[in-house]
Design a protein around this motif. Structure first.
Motif, mmCIF file in Angstrom:
data_model
loop_
_atom_site.group_PDB
_atom_site.id
_atom_site.type_symbol
_atom_site.label_atom_id
_atom_site.label_comp_id
_atom_site.label_asym_id
_atom_site.label_seq_id
_atom_site.Cartn_x
_atom_site.Cartn_y
_atom_site.Cartn_z
ATOM 1 N N GLU A 37 0.841 -1.255 0.005
ATOM 2 C CA GLU A 37 -0.015 -0.097 0.094
ATOM 3 C C GLU A 37 0.906 1.179 0.012
ATOM 4 O O GLU A 37 0.518 2.211 -0.811
ATOM 5 C CB GLU A 37 -1.208 0.084 1.340
ATOM 6 C CG GLU A 37 -1.812 1.129 1.209
ATOM 7 C CD GLU A 37 -2.767 1.200 2.513
ATOM 8 O OE1 GLU A 37 -3.330 2.256 2.736
ATOM 9 O OE2 GLU A 37 -2.816 0.169 3.161
ATOM 10 N N GLY A 38 2.005 1.266 0.798
ATOM 11 C CA GLY A 38 2.981 2.298 0.867
ATOM 12 C C GLY A 38 3.355 2.878 -0.533
ATOM 13 O O GLY A 38 3.464 4.092 -0.742
ATOM 14 N N SER A 39 4.012 1.877 -1.271
ATOM 15 C CA SER A 39 4.461 2.217 -2.612
ATOM 16 C C SER A 39 3.498 2.561 -3.501
ATOM 17 O O SER A 39 3.743 3.445 -4.567
ATOM 18 C CB SER A 39 5.114 0.820 -3.027
ATOM 19 O OG SER A 39 4.066 -0.105 -3.236
ATOM 20 N N ARG A 40 2.170 2.138 -3.302
ATOM 21 C CA ARG A 40 1.173 2.823 -4.370
ATOM 22 C C ARG A 40 1.137 4.068 -3.876
ATOM 23 O O ARG A 40 0.784 4.949 -4.694
ATOM 24 C CB ARG A 40 -0.294 1.930 -3.973
ATOM 25 C CG ARG A 40 -0.254 0.563 -4.411
ATOM 26 C CD ARG A 40 -1.704 0.073 -4.501
ATOM 27 N NE ARG A 40 -2.479 -0.148 -3.394
ATOM 28 C CZ ARG A 40 -2.389 -1.061 -2.241
ATOM 29 N NH1 ARG A 40 -1.847 -2.163 -2.841
ATOM 30 N NH2 ARG A 40 -2.824 -1.006 -1.419
ATOM 31 N N GLY A 59 -11.111 0.210 10.596
ATOM 32 C CA GLY A 59 -11.751 1.655 10.494
ATOM 33 C C GLY A 59 -11.198 2.840 11.400
ATOM 34 O O GLY A 59 -10.639 2.539 12.351
ATOM 35 N N THR A 60 -11.375 3.964 11.083
ATOM 36 C CA THR A 60 -11.141 5.288 11.674
ATOM 37 C C THR A 60 -12.039 6.541 11.333
ATOM 38 O O THR A 60 -12.646 6.289 10.663
ATOM 39 C CB THR A 60 -9.543 5.712 11.163
ATOM 40 O OG1 THR A 60 -9.117 6.789 12.035
ATOM 41 C CG2 THR A 60 -9.533 6.067 9.981
ATOM 42 N N ARG A 107 1.675 -4.259 4.235
ATOM 43 C CA ARG A 107 0.844 -4.316 3.141
ATOM 44 C C ARG A 107 -0.707 -3.588 3.379
ATOM 45 O O ARG A 107 -1.562 -3.327 2.558
ATOM 46 C CB ARG A 107 0.343 -5.996 2.766
ATOM 47 C CG ARG A 107 1.492 -6.625 2.134
ATOM 48 C CD ARG A 107 1.700 -8.093 1.990
ATOM 49 N NE ARG A 107 2.664 -8.564 1.295
ATOM 50 C CZ ARG A 107 3.740 -8.922 1.898
ATOM 51 N NH1 ARG A 107 3.977 -8.466 2.999
ATOM 52 N NH2 ARG A 107 4.716 -9.598 1.173
ATOM 53 N N VAL A 108 -1.106 -3.556 4.715
ATOM 54 C CA VAL A 108 -2.201 -3.144 4.786
ATOM 55 C C VAL A 108 -2.003 -2.148 6.293
ATOM 56 O O VAL A 108 -1.136 -2.525 7.291
ATOM 57 C CB VAL A 108 -3.125 -4.012 5.452
ATOM 58 C CG1 VAL A 108 -2.842 -4.783 6.573
ATOM 59 C CG2 VAL A 108 -4.869 -3.603 5.768
ATOM 60 N N HIS A 109 -2.668 -1.059 6.352
ATOM 61 C CA HIS A 109 -2.474 -0.137 7.535
ATOM 62 C C HIS A 109 -0.875 0.366 7.560
ATOM 63 O O HIS A 109 -0.541 0.181 8.729
ATOM 64 C CB HIS A 109 -3.047 -0.447 8.571
ATOM 65 C CG HIS A 109 -4.483 -0.834 8.468
ATOM 66 N ND1 HIS A 109 -5.051 -2.136 8.990
ATOM 67 C CD2 HIS A 109 -5.674 -0.427 8.039
ATOM 68 C CE1 HIS A 109 -6.462 -1.970 8.769
ATOM 69 N NE2 HIS A 109 -6.528 -1.051 8.092
ATOM 70 N N PRO A 110 -0.315 0.786 6.771
ATOM 71 C CA PRO A 110 0.972 1.084 6.863
ATOM 72 C C PRO A 110 1.201 2.305 7.903
ATOM 73 O O PRO A 110 0.608 3.275 7.882
ATOM 74 C CB PRO A 110 1.700 1.220 5.474
ATOM 75 C CG PRO A 110 0.407 1.640 4.807
ATOM 76 C CD PRO A 110 -0.606 0.867 5.171
ATOM 77 N N LEU A 166 -3.713 -9.932 4.625
ATOM 78 C CA LEU A 166 -2.576 -9.072 4.186
ATOM 79 C C LEU A 166 -1.781 -8.901 5.458
ATOM 80 O O LEU A 166 -0.586 -8.835 5.386
ATOM 81 C CB LEU A 166 -3.026 -7.622 3.762
ATOM 82 C CG LEU A 166 -3.675 -7.594 2.350
ATOM 83 C CD1 LEU A 166 -4.211 -6.208 2.233
ATOM 84 C CD2 LEU A 166 -2.926 -8.114 1.308
ATOM 85 N N LYS A 167 -2.359 -8.969 6.648
ATOM 86 C CA LYS A 167 -1.540 -8.829 7.916
ATOM 87 C C LYS A 167 -0.532 -9.941 8.256
ATOM 88 O O LYS A 167 0.362 -9.955 8.673
ATOM 89 C CB LYS A 167 -2.737 -8.180 9.021
ATOM 90 C CG LYS A 167 -1.680 -8.047 10.397
ATOM 91 C CD LYS A 167 -0.579 -7.135 10.378
ATOM 92 C CE LYS A 167 -0.146 -6.924 11.555
ATOM 93 N NZ LYS A 167 0.663 -5.906 11.800
ATOM 94 N N ALA A 168 -1.323 -11.027 7.851
ATOM 95 C CA ALA A 168 -0.791 -12.188 7.980
ATOM 96 C C ALA A 168 0.604 -12.331 7.061
ATOM 97 O O ALA A 168 1.698 -12.984 7.550
ATOM 98 C CB ALA A 168 -1.541 -13.535 7.869
ATOM 99 N N GLN A 169 0.741 -11.872 5.836
ATOM 100 C CA GLN A 169 1.767 -11.787 5.101
ATOM 101 C C GLN A 169 2.811 -10.957 5.740
ATOM 102 O O GLN A 169 3.915 -11.138 5.740
ATOM 103 C CB GLN A 169 1.182 -11.120 3.368
ATOM 104 C CG GLN A 169 0.353 -12.545 2.980
ATOM 105 C CD GLN A 169 -0.024 -11.536 1.621
ATOM 106 O OE1 GLN A 169 0.767 -11.247 0.583
ATOM 107 N NE2 GLN A 169 -1.387 -11.762 1.267
ATOM 108 N N ASP A 170 2.240 -9.928 6.366
ATOM 109 C CA ASP A 170 3.603 -8.904 7.057
ATOM 110 C C ASP A 170 3.753 -9.529 8.093
ATOM 111 O O ASP A 170 5.107 -9.446 8.323
ATOM 112 C CB ASP A 170 2.587 -7.549 7.247
ATOM 113 C CG ASP A 170 2.417 -6.631 6.170
ATOM 114 O OD1 ASP A 170 2.991 -6.822 5.233
ATOM 115 O OD2 ASP A 170 1.558 -5.953 6.244
ATOM 116 N N LEU A 171 3.452 -10.347 8.743
ATOM 117 C CA LEU A 171 3.718 -11.024 10.032
ATOM 118 C C LEU A 171 4.731 -12.218 9.583
ATOM 119 O O LEU A 171 5.831 -12.385 10.108
ATOM 120 C CB LEU A 171 2.473 -11.818 10.610
ATOM 121 C CG LEU A 171 1.873 -10.885 11.683
ATOM 122 C CD1 LEU A 171 0.561 -11.438 12.138
ATOM 123 C CD2 LEU A 171 2.498 -10.092 12.673
#
Length: 266
Positions: free
Chosen positions: A60-63, A127-128, A146-149, A186-191
């Motif tokens: 997400e950050g690179s996008r 959510g925020t 990947r999510v919520h950077p 996505l969080k699992a991939q980051d972990l």
């Protein structure tokens, strides 16, 4: 003259994009980052005269960084296709363009599930109700998740806007559960890639704390069953992510794909 660029990162958003872009007529420029789009998203962007950058962006950050770097405005307004800038927020943004004292400002978020506005209980990576979407170009940095950077800003924060950004968080209860599935994948991939807290007991405790924060401290109870559902999703998020990181280890090869910009056209 101070210029404003609206930047959107999109993947197959033909159903929602036009309504979002209709509300961005006050911006001097619209930049679309097209991430592996296969529908009519590009054609819709062309109809609105958007600058478009196509590519493969697993992170997400690179996008979002690609969109910021492609923009030419002095200020960036970062928007998603499921969000609508209210007329009142647009006026506040335009009135602040010449204020050089701050690097970024936050805007309140009105989150909807279907037609239901849910004001209370958001948080815990699910959510925020407040987000920094308006910032000076070049001042924002994203992490590699990947999510919520995680994000950082080069410069001080300005006063919060008072008018909301309208966010269609989900169209139905089923959509909420699909979002939980996507976020935890996505969080699992980051972990798996970067490490983190994966112990079951630790994440059960984290989940209980997040549930309490959303349902009690952030008054999710005021939303009835909706607030209970959101608090449960926020609480389950760390536990399900940790379980998937352990149980789905061989499932995702695309995580290592580099972010490659393929084409840019005005």
């Amino acid at each position: 003259m101070t210029r404003l660029s609206a930047v959107l990162c999109v993947h197959n958003e033909e159903q929602r994009l036009a309504r979002c872009l209709d509300a961005l007529g006050f911006a001097d420029e619209i930049v679309l980052v097209l991430d592996r789009c296969t529908d009519r998203t590009r054609a819709i962007g062309e109809a609105y005269g958007a600058v478009m950058l196509s590519g493969v962006f697993p992170l997400e950050g690179s996008r979002r960084a690609a969109g910021m770097n492609a923009a030419t405005g002095d200020w960036i307004l970062e928007i998603d296709a499921d969000e609508i800038v209210s007329a009142e927020l647009a006026q506040e943004i335009l009135a602040s363009l010449d204020d050089t004292r701050f690097a970024f400002r936050k805007a309140p978020i009105d989150n909807y599930v279907g037609d239901r506005l849910i004001r209370h209980g958001w948080g815990g990576a699910f959510g925020t109700s407040l987000a920094a979407r308006f910032y000076r170009r070049g001042s924002k940095r994203w992490g590699h998740e990947r999510v919520h950077p995680g994000v950082t800003f080069d410069g001080p924060e300005g006063p919060k806007f008072t008018s909301p950004l309208h966010h269609q968080f989900a169209d139905s209860v089923s959509d909420v559960f699909r979002r939980l599935d996507r976020y935890t994948d996505l969080k699992a991939q980051d972990l798996r890639e970067h490490g983190g807290k994966m112990g079951i007991a630790d994440n059960v405790w984290r989940g209980l704390r997040r549930f309490w924060k959303c349902y009690v401290k952030r008054r999710g109870w005021k939303e009835g069953g909706w607030g209970l559902m959101i608090a449960m999703m926020a609480g389950l998020y760390p536990l399900i992510s940790a379980l998937r990181a352990d149980l789905d280890r061989p499932s995702v090869e695309a995580a290592n794909e580099p972010a490659v910009a393929l084409a840019r056209a005005a």
